[in-house]
Scaffold this active site. Structure first.
Site, PDB file in Angstrom:
ATOM      1  N   HIS A 157      -3.627  10.340   4.832  1.00 55.48           N
ATOM      2  CA  HIS A 157      -2.624  10.133   3.775  1.00 55.48           C
ATOM      3  C   HIS A 157      -2.072   8.558   4.157  1.00 55.48           C
ATOM      4  O   HIS A 157      -2.274   7.603   3.397  1.00 55.48           O
ATOM      5  CB  HIS A 157      -1.371  11.067   3.963  1.00 55.48           C
ATOM      6  CG  HIS A 157      -0.271  10.647   3.289  1.00 55.48           C
ATOM      7  ND1 HIS A 157       0.086  11.494   1.935  1.00 55.48           N
ATOM      8  CD2 HIS A 157       0.676   9.859   3.457  1.00 55.48           C
ATOM      9  CE1 HIS A 157       1.145  10.910   1.510  1.00 55.48           C
ATOM     10  NE2 HIS A 157       1.329  10.059   2.134  1.00 55.48           N
ATOM     11  N   GLU A 158      -1.880   8.271   5.508  1.00 52.35           N
ATOM     12  CA  GLU A 158      -1.290   7.132   5.904  1.00 52.35           C
ATOM     13  C   GLU A 158      -2.459   6.187   5.713  1.00 52.35           C
ATOM     14  O   GLU A 158      -2.128   4.945   5.493  1.00 52.35           O
ATOM     15  CB  GLU A 158      -0.732   7.093   7.193  1.00 52.35           C
ATOM     16  CG  GLU A 158       0.424   8.107   7.636  1.00 52.35           C
ATOM     17  CD  GLU A 158       1.552   7.950   6.529  1.00 52.35           C
ATOM     18  OE1 GLU A 158       1.600   6.815   6.011  1.00 52.35           O
ATOM     19  OE2 GLU A 158       2.381   8.941   6.142  1.00 52.35           O
ATOM     20  N   HIS A 161      -2.476   4.853   2.212  1.00 47.75           N
ATOM     21  CA  HIS A 161      -1.429   3.730   2.103  1.00 47.75           C
ATOM     22  C   HIS A 161      -1.964   2.405   2.874  1.00 47.75           C
ATOM     23  O   HIS A 161      -1.937   1.578   1.946  1.00 47.75           O
ATOM     24  CB  HIS A 161      -0.170   4.096   2.783  1.00 47.75           C
ATOM     25  CG  HIS A 161       0.670   5.280   2.219  1.00 47.75           C
ATOM     26  ND1 HIS A 161       1.250   4.800   0.912  1.00 47.75           N
ATOM     27  CD2 HIS A 161       1.348   6.368   2.557  1.00 47.75           C
ATOM     28  CE1 HIS A 161       2.008   6.063   0.384  1.00 47.75           C
ATOM     29  NE2 HIS A 161       1.999   6.815   1.420  1.00 47.75           N
ATOM     30  N   GLU A 174       1.935   5.853  -3.334  1.00 48.12           N
ATOM     31  CA  GLU A 174       1.510   7.024  -3.124  1.00 48.12           C
ATOM     32  C   GLU A 174       0.182   7.779  -3.749  1.00 48.12           C
ATOM     33  O   GLU A 174      -0.354   8.721  -3.169  1.00 48.12           O
ATOM     34  CB  GLU A 174       2.919   8.107  -3.551  1.00 48.12           C
ATOM     35  CG  GLU A 174       2.973   9.564  -3.048  1.00 48.12           C
ATOM     36  CD  GLU A 174       3.279   9.463  -1.472  1.00 48.12           C
ATOM     37  OE1 GLU A 174       3.454   8.443  -0.959  1.00 48.12           O
ATOM     38  OE2 GLU A 174       3.014  10.708  -0.870  1.00 48.12           O
TER      39      GLU A 174
END
Lengths: 510, 510
Positions: free
Chosen positions: B273-274, B277, B303
């Site tokens: 997820h990060e 980003h 997102e």
């Protein structure tokens, strides 16, 4: 007038505190740069830091701020604060006034030229060292010396440039007095080192060259730093290639060390050294953060705190009686055949060598004396840059009995001169001298420290340092602080006595 | 006039870049605060950060800067740059002008009151949550809602306050359109989730609850982040209690994750997820850093990048065919009895639950829809604060079929509202929707991605995202970007189709 004095004082303090914020932020970015910043981030990081440094410099040389300071400085003798010249108010005014004057004495052009010359100087030095080619560095060094000489002349207003340069790192130090102390140290040290070479007993240094897993070293370093008194609620310990200590706020001290899996002293004494610096920073009064009463007094006194813990404590037998069982537990068997006495001897090995940063406690000061003498000669013009390598080798031969086959391991080994740091080297030995002198006085005041150190109790020693050194900030000069804490001027005797007595016990004979 | 246009433009860009330096420095301090700052350093760190934020705000609202921007904005239609409204120059002027207008629309007093109310609000919320006492939080929430409503009215100049608040996070988004999309998602999702409960096959989630040593999780996370394309020369991966991603410069992206030794998805999907980003930040054009063409477009699009890698890639079967052997190697035996199919089913488990941040991919959006609907009602006044807990529980019962015995795990679970973040929640689901839509288009453009993902080759997908999303910065709105990249407006269909097809294969029936 009192109303206006108080008002000016509050303004000036607020201005200095604001400026300390910018400085601490730039320091935080530099800490990050040296601990784990991604490789490609360096260009923008330089932009961030130089932006903050420029804003900081602008605040430091702000004209209205200077006028207020001048007014306060002029009014001070008419106030009750002049009764106590070492009081916080007087010290703040005198200290900030001194800093402001210094900051304004150097023309912007000279500052810019010096900054450019030293940035380039360090790059040129790095290449020259890798190529083992002093001639490639000589022109850059010549330019830097000329710029620093000019700065020194301006700062001393026509007096001795070197005196003014030292004053940057060791405010209030007198070069003549320093020269005297260093001279009284030199010959006894040369003789001591020479005698040890042929002493009847010799240490087994290989004990420290065994395989010490890094994870165990980390645990041991943490135990030592915590136990001697570094406060981890107000600081942290990390790793880096060039260990240092930096303060990012009144309760945020970062120390950094470096581990070598086959050389235990690097990480362990590195940690004690940086923790010594860190405990000084942590002992400054937080309510005066960013102002002279809450600032360290000089590089020499800062170094005295690191050297005291590293050498006076860390290389003592009681310390190893306490630490060795803990070290054994960290290294699963590696040190099981060792006694505290064996390690104590090994960490006190004296061997003349070429590289300053690898030198032992005794020969280290000879490395410094060589640099102190050479940089004075360079600054006065008595020594020309093209004669420096010869003078360097000659001094190493005379003082240490060693000679380097390469310039890289000789005259090119240190970054300092390429960075314009003239007057910086002597503070290392000042630190060693003051450390021995402080430690002697602490022992006199507290009774022998052997027993408490052997029990792993360092609180009384730290408290003594807090009371006699840390809490005074810049309210005394380094020299005044030594005299006040030890009842005598800085001298070479305590260090010489400490070394002689330790080596006598270990090496025998002599 | 062209001369003066170019001149103004250069000035304005330089001003914005300077202001980005201060912002990036404050972000660096906040990263440090959340990764390892000593405990007692927090007070001074707050001073450092607020000093920098205040300097940043002052630059952002500087009058001379505003005049230049106004001039440029007025002149733009008469220049050749108006031919390309999505070009870098036009986008810079329009974007900076919008930001400036927004920054100046809010009176200093309102900004200060809101800042104080939200700092206090978060403290009160924290205590109320621990005490499981909504009533203790209600007065603070009322005040924050009133302040945000006022801000929304000022920003929208009398229009819909909620529209203006969303615009902060999702510039150019239309609340009515958004409401339509969310409504078309809600019912099908409720039905899908309900059907899965009684499906013939159910996953064995316990596979993911075995003992996974943190050291192995670290290795695995690093392998995954590196392989999907996070550039470690321009970023780093650390650990923290609340994972996030922050950008400290054009080449300095920091991602943070959190490991749970008995819940593999936390660290692994947290990292993906990060990293998603982070790869967006790393895909922005560095030469426009600090200016709209080099800035992310919106929170929703940001997102979408994290969710695409976490869900569309990370929860796919081809991904686990690639990763499982590597995971087995990291955990010495722990996963040896597992097939990619077993893990694939386990990471796609759907179970209605109380806590948003622990929710699966399908139910997550229902948590968001609840908040989206409730915050609109709070903002319009249709819902009063004292009725919020009831409305919350009612919505959870209706949409997810669960009810919380405590306010702490119900209406008090999220920090957002106490921090004044109204209009923020919907960007999470916007991200999920856009992720599915982007992934569909990438597959159409690149052919099935299954084969390359199964081989651990993610370069083609990342390059597609670079070309269609990252490199455009803020030159399009989020909605325009989706439409341009996928040839259709944002819709709920791609996400619903993706979920339905995956669950159909796994759960059977339905």
């Amino acid at each position: 007038m009192n109303q206006s004095f108080e008002n000016h004082f509050a303004h000036v303090c607020e201005h200095a505190r604001q400026s300390a914020i910018l400085q601490s932020v730039a320091d935080a970015l530099e800490w990050d740069e040296r601990t784990g910043m991604p490789h490609d981030a360096s260009d923008y990081r330089a932009v961030q830091v130089s932006t903050l440094r420029a804003m900081h410099h602008k605040q430091q040389t702000d004209a209205a701020y200077g006028e207020r300071l001048q007014q306060l400085f002029g009014d001070l003798p008419q106030t009750e604060h002049s009764d106590d010249p070492h009081g916080d108010v007087a010290c703040t005014i005198v200290g900030l006034h001194r800093d402001y004057q210094r900051n304004c004495k150097l023309p912007v052009d000279l500052v810019r030229q010096t900054s450019e010359a030293t940035v380039r100087g360090q790059q040129v030095w790095d290449l020259a060292r890798k190529a083992n080619d002093f001639a490639a560095f000589a022109p850059a060094l010549k330019q830097i010396i000329a710029l620093k000489r000019e700065a020194g002349s301006l700062l001393s207003e026509g007096g001795d440039p070197y005196q003014a340069l030292i004053d940057e790192y060791e405010p209030g130090a007198d070069v003549d007095a320093l020269r005297g102390v260093f001279e009284s140290l030199r010959e006894p040290l040369i003789q001591l080192v020479a005698r040890l070479k042929d002493a009847p007993r010799q240490p087994d240094v290989s004990l420290l060259q065994r395989a010490f897993p890094i994870e165990g070293q980390r645990r041991l370093s943490r135990i030592v730093a915590e136990t001697i008194g570094f406060d981890f609620n107000r600081g942290r310990l990390d790793e880096t290639s060039h260990p240092f200590c930096t303060n990012l706020g009144p309760n945020d001290c970062r120390i950094l060390t470096r581990y070598d899996s086959h050389w235990l002293p690097a990480g362990l004494f590195g940690t004690m050294h940086e923790a010594g610096h860190g405990m000084y920073d942590q002992g400054l009064r937080t309510d005066w953060y960013g102002l002279p009463p809450g600032s360290y007094v000089s590089l020499g006194i800062h170094e005295s705190q690191s050297r005291l813990w590293e050498n006076q404590v860390g290389r003592s037998l009681p310390f190893w009686k306490w630490l060795l069982p803990k070290a054994k537990a960290c290294f699963g068997g590696v040190l099981d055949d060792c006694t505290p006495e064996m390690i104590h001897f090994a960490v006190n090995a004296v061997r003349p060598s070429l590289i300053r940063v690898e030198a032992d406690e005794a020969t280290y000061n000879l490395h410094i004396i060589i640099r102190f003498e050479l940089e004075q000669a360079l600054m006065s013009g008595a020594l020309q840059v093209h004669d420096l390598p010869g003078a360097w080798d000659d001094a190493y031969e005379r003082y240490l009995g060693v000679s380097s086959p390469t310039a890289a391991n000789g005259v090119l080994q240190d970054v300092h001169w390429s960075a314009g740091l003239f007057g910086y080297f002597p503070t290392y030995t000042l630190g060693n001298l003051a450390a021995a002198q402080f430690f002697d006085s602490a022992k006199t005041d507290l009774g022998s420290l052997d027993e408490s150190i052997e029990q792993g109790n360092f609180a009384n020693l730290l408290e003594w340092l807090r009371q006699h050194v840390h809490r005074h900030g810049r309210c005394f000069t380094g020299g005044e602080l030594v005299e006040k804490a030890t009842n005598s001027k800085l001298s070479a005797e305590p260090l010489l006595t400490s070394l002689r007595s330790r080596y006598q016990d270990l090496y025998g004979g002599a």
